[in-house]
Structures are given as structure tokens and as C-alpha cells.
Design an enzyme around this catalytic site. Structure first.
Site: not given
Ligand SMILES: *[C@@H]1O[C@H](CO)[C@@H](O)[C@H](O)[C@H]1NC(C)=O
Ligand SMILES: *[C@@H]1O[C@H](CO)[C@@H](O)[C@H](O)[C@H]1NC(C)=O
Ligand SMILES: *[C@@H]1O[C@H](CO)[C@@H](O)[C@H](O)[C@H]1NC(C)=O
Ligand SMILES: *[C@@H]1O[C@H](CO)[C@@H](O)[C@H](O)[C@H]1NC(C)=O
Ligand SMILES: *[C@@H]1O[C@H](CO)[C@@H](O)[C@H](O)[C@H]1NC(C)=O
Length: 393
Positions: A218, A241
Site C-alpha cells: 500500500d 502505492h
């Protein structure tokens, strides 16, 4: 005369020498607490939780603080809370491998440090959150999985040298803290692991992240509501991310985010590069005074993105705008390759459009050759000087 002078001279040297010995003895004997002396087993089989708590209690209650020493070896630890305040600065020196329990945990942390002023976590050791045993057991409707390390109400903390592997949720989570510095760390989890943010910051200020390598599933770093004065530099991020402000606006009465600088970082093979996101709909709050400067992108899907229609779940479609006001955000010298045609996406809120977005010195290409595009809606922005992309389509 001369000889008595010499005598007193060597006497005083001797006294100084004794004092030095005394001080170093106090330091060595009085303030280093080895978890093995409290029953911790480095064999990877013994549950060392109680031993760690006892060692913590001794160190924390020691006048002038001290060092809690974790030697090499594998130590199994259950969910643990290390509470302050302590009677002096504490060094938490990790040389071995700390292993989390398998599967689900009852709390939203594995190891919690709370209400401590002057904690240093250092050493060459690692934390293994045993994420693979838990990632599939949680879902978005239930309680959150545990962050590997959570900091609550901390001040003047330094985390350096260690490695975090396979957290069940965030690797590091900072809440309600002031003056926390991360440096020279390595954080890793697989590309597809859910919610394994590297460092998540919320309701905190004066945070420094320097020379940290993060590859995870993430956000490498995520900055939540109520956070100010954050400096992120020399971070290598990817896969993951990217570096995100948000998500914001999930709850009522969230604090603003301001004073964020991200500089001299490399972001590679990530879903996003530099992102600000807020839920739609969402209650009012603000993001302002943010600078992204000198960032190298390598094959990033969305190098620059403001997303004020963030809604990952199907439950929240078309129910209104985000009321999070984004202003005074600079993107300067952001260079490298995008994995998609869209180098810049500024998708701001219709009811509170973005104000004062500056773009300077962008050089974002697709595959190093084709130019990328910028798409903008509800954004008051300015492109300064020649760059790629050079304007919104
Ligand atoms: C540590 O100290 C706390 C508070 O003084 C106490 O409640 C706890 O039982 C102690 N734990 C151990 C393992 O000594
Ligand atoms: C960074 O951390 C590693 C691992 O703990 C250590 O060996 C190295 O000396 C540290 N480097 C610096 C510059 O502190
Ligand atoms: C942060 O700390 C406050 C005060 O201790 C607490 O009420 C809140 O639930 C914490 N938030 C998170 C995300 O842990
Ligand atoms: C981060 O990665 C760089 C480049 O591979 C390497 O030189 C550096 O030592 C790494 N730092 C840490 C803390 O792992
Ligand atoms: C913007 O934030 C930086 C920290 O990132 C701070 O040093 C600066 O004073 C802030 N500027 C304003 C105008 O508040």
C-alpha cells in the site's frame, strides 16, 4: 615544591580517572537490561512477551533511563504494550528478529509504545509481522488488523537501523505524537499485500522520515488528518502505492493537514507517485502548504494525482462532494517515466475547488519517449515554464 605539585597533579588525575570508571560502570551495569536476563528465549519457540515486559518495566523505572537490550536470535512476542512515562530516555536496542503471533490479533497493534518522551529504537534487528498468516482473514467491514508498531502520545522518538517485514497492517503507525524521526530503515512486504502502509501518520506533528527504503503493498508513507510539519526526504518507494496525503474526510471533525514537504525521493513501479485523496462525500477540513520537490519517477501509473472522489468501495457512489479544501500545493521538478498516458490528474471537488496548485519543471514521459497528458477538473492551477505535460487538456 615541584614534587608536591606533581603529586597533587597526579592525585587529581587519579580522582578524575576514578570518576570516569564510576560513571561508565553505572552506565554499563546500572542501565542495560538484557531481555534474556528476564527469561526471554532466543530460540524462536519460547513466548518472550512477559520477559520483555519485565525488562521494559525495569528500564523504564530506572532513574535516568537506560537500554533494553535484545540480543541476536528469534524472539516470539504476543501483543505487547510498552507504557511510559519513564524516568529517563530509553534505548530499545533490537539485534535479533522479533516475530509476531500467527493469524488474527485482538488489538490494532502488535507492539504499542505509549506516552514516552525520548525513546530510541535502534539496532540491526528486524520485526516480522507474519502478515501472510493474516492478510486473508480480515475484511473492510471488521476491525483493523494490527500495525506492527504503533506509537501513541510519544514525543522525541527516533527509529533507526531496523527492518520491518510483512506487517499484518501498517508497518509503523504514529498517533497523537510530536517529534518522531525515522531514518536508515528498511520496510518490506509483497506488492499485493493489503493495507501494508510503510509509515502512517495521524494527529501528529514534527515528523521526519529520512533515508528509508520502502517496498510494500500500500502507501509507502500515508499522512492522515490532523498532521502538520512533516519532512520526507531520500526515501526510495516501490513497489507500493506511493506517497499519499489521505485518505481524508472519512470522519467528522478531522484536523487539517499542513506543512508537508517531500523532497529528493525515488518512486518506482508504484500505483501512484504523489497523491492527495479525499473521500466523496466528506465533511470539511483543509490541506495546505504542501511541497513535492525533486522526485524521480520510474514507471509509475499515476505520477501526480489529486483524487477528491476517492471511493474504493461500491457503497458510497454519487452521494455528494468532498468538502476538503486543498490549497497551496507545489509540484516542482518531478521527472521520469509514467506507466500510463496520464502524467498529471487533478480531480478536485466541485464545491471546494483546489486553489493555488503550482506545477514547475515537470518531465514526465510515457516509456521515456511520448509526452504524458494532464487532466484537470475544478482546479485553480498554474504551469510555470516549459515542461511535460505543459498544460491541462
Ligand atoms: C509492569 O509494570 C506495570 C505497572 O507498574 C504492572 O502493572 C505490570 O504488572 C508490570 N509487568 C511486569 C511483567 O512486570
Ligand atoms: C543503517 O543501518 C544499518 C543496519 O542497522 C547499519 O548497519 C548501518 O551502519 C546504518 N547506517 C548508518 C549510516 O547509520
Ligand atoms: C489516537 O490516540 C487517541 C488518544 O489516545 C485515541 O483516542 C485514538 O483512538 C487514537 N487513534 C488511533 C487511530 O489509534
Ligand atoms: C536503500 O537503498 C539504497 C539503494 O539500493 C541503498 O544504497 C541503501 O543502503 C538502502 N538503505 C537502507 C536503509 O536499506
Ligand atoms: C509551510 O510548511 C513548512 C514545513 O513543511 C514550514 O516550514 C513553513 O513555514 C510553512 N509555510 C507557511 C506559510 O506556513
Amino acid at each position: 615544591m615541584a614534587s608536591s605539585h606533581l603529586f597533587f597533579h597526579s592525585l587529581s588525575l587519579y580522582v578524575i580517572f576514578l570518576i570516569i570508571i564510576k560513571v561508565s560502570q553505572v552506565h554499563a551495569i546500572g542501565s542495560v537490561f538484557n531481555v534474556q536476563d528476564f527469561g526471554a528465549g532466543p530460540d524462536g519457540k519460547t513466548d518472550s512477551s512477559q520477559a520483555f515486559l519485565k525488562a521494559w518495566n525495569q528500564t523504564c523505572q530506572n532513574n535516568g533511563g537506560g537500554t533494553i537490550l535484545i540480543p541476536t536470535g528469534i524472539f516470539l512476542l504476543n501483543t505487547l504494550t510498552f507504557n511510559g512515562p519513564c524516568k529517563g530516555p530509553i534505548f530499545f536496542n533490537i539485534n535479533g528478529l522479533l516475530k509476531a503471533p500467527l493469524g488474527k490479533c485482538k488489538d490494532d497493534y502488535w507492539i504499542l509504545f505509549q506516552h514516552i518522551d525520548g525513546l530510541t529504537i535502534n539496532g540491526e534487528g528486524s520485526l516480522d509481522g507474519q502478515g501472510p498468516s493474516a492478510w486473508s482473514l480480515y475484511n473492510e467491514n471488521g476491525p483493523n488488523p494490527p500495525s506492527s508498531i504503533k506509537f501513541n502520545g510519544m514525543s522525541n522518538a527516533l527509529i533507526q537501523g531496523i527492518t520491518s517485514i510483512n506487517s499484518k497492517f501498517f508497518h509503523f503507525q504514529i498517533n497523537k505524537s510530536k517529534g518522531v524521526r525515522f531514518q536508515n530503515l528498511s520496510i518490506t512486504a509483497p506488492d499485493e499485500s493489503p493495507n501494508t502502509d510503510g509509515i502512517h501518520i495521524g494527529d501528529s506533528n514534527d515528523i521526519i522520515i529520512n533515508k528509508v527504503n520502502i517496498s510494500t503493498g500500500d502507501d509507502c508513507v500515508s499522512i492522515g488528518p490532523g498532521t502538520s510539519n512533516v519532512l520526507i526526504s531520500e526515501v526510495n518507494c516501490g513497489p507500493g502505492h506511493g506517497i499519499s496525503i489521505g485518505s481524508l474526510g472519512k470522519y467528522q471533525n478531522e484536523g487539517d493537514v499542513n506543512g508537508v514537504t517531500v523532497t529528493n525521493c525515488n518512486i518506482g513501479k508504484t500505483q501512484n507517485g504523489l497523491r492527495i485523496k479525499s473521500w466523496a462525500p466528506s465533511p470539511p477540513s483543509k490541506v495546505f502548504n504542501v511541497t513535492f520537490d525533486n522526485i524521480n519517477m520510474n514507471y509509475v501509473e499515476n505520477p501526480i494525482i489529486i483524487d477528491q472522489h476517492y471511493c474504493p468501495h461500491s457503497s458510497c457512489k454519487n452521494q455528494g462532494d468532498s468538502q476538503v479544501q486543498i490549497s497551496d500545493v507545489k509540484f516542482i521538478n518531478i521527472k521520469g517515466t509514467s506507466a500510463s498516458k496520464e502524467g498529471v490528474v487533478l480531480d478536485c471537488s466541485k464545491s471546494v475547488p483546489c486553489q493555488g496548485i503550482e506545477l514547475r519543471g515537470l518531465e514526465l514521459t510515457l516509456n521515456g519517449q511520448q509526452t504524458t497528458t494532464a487532466t484537470c477538473s475544478n482546479a485553480n492551477m498554474k504551469f510555470f515554464g516549459p515542461q511535460t505535460p505543459s498544460e491541462c487538456t
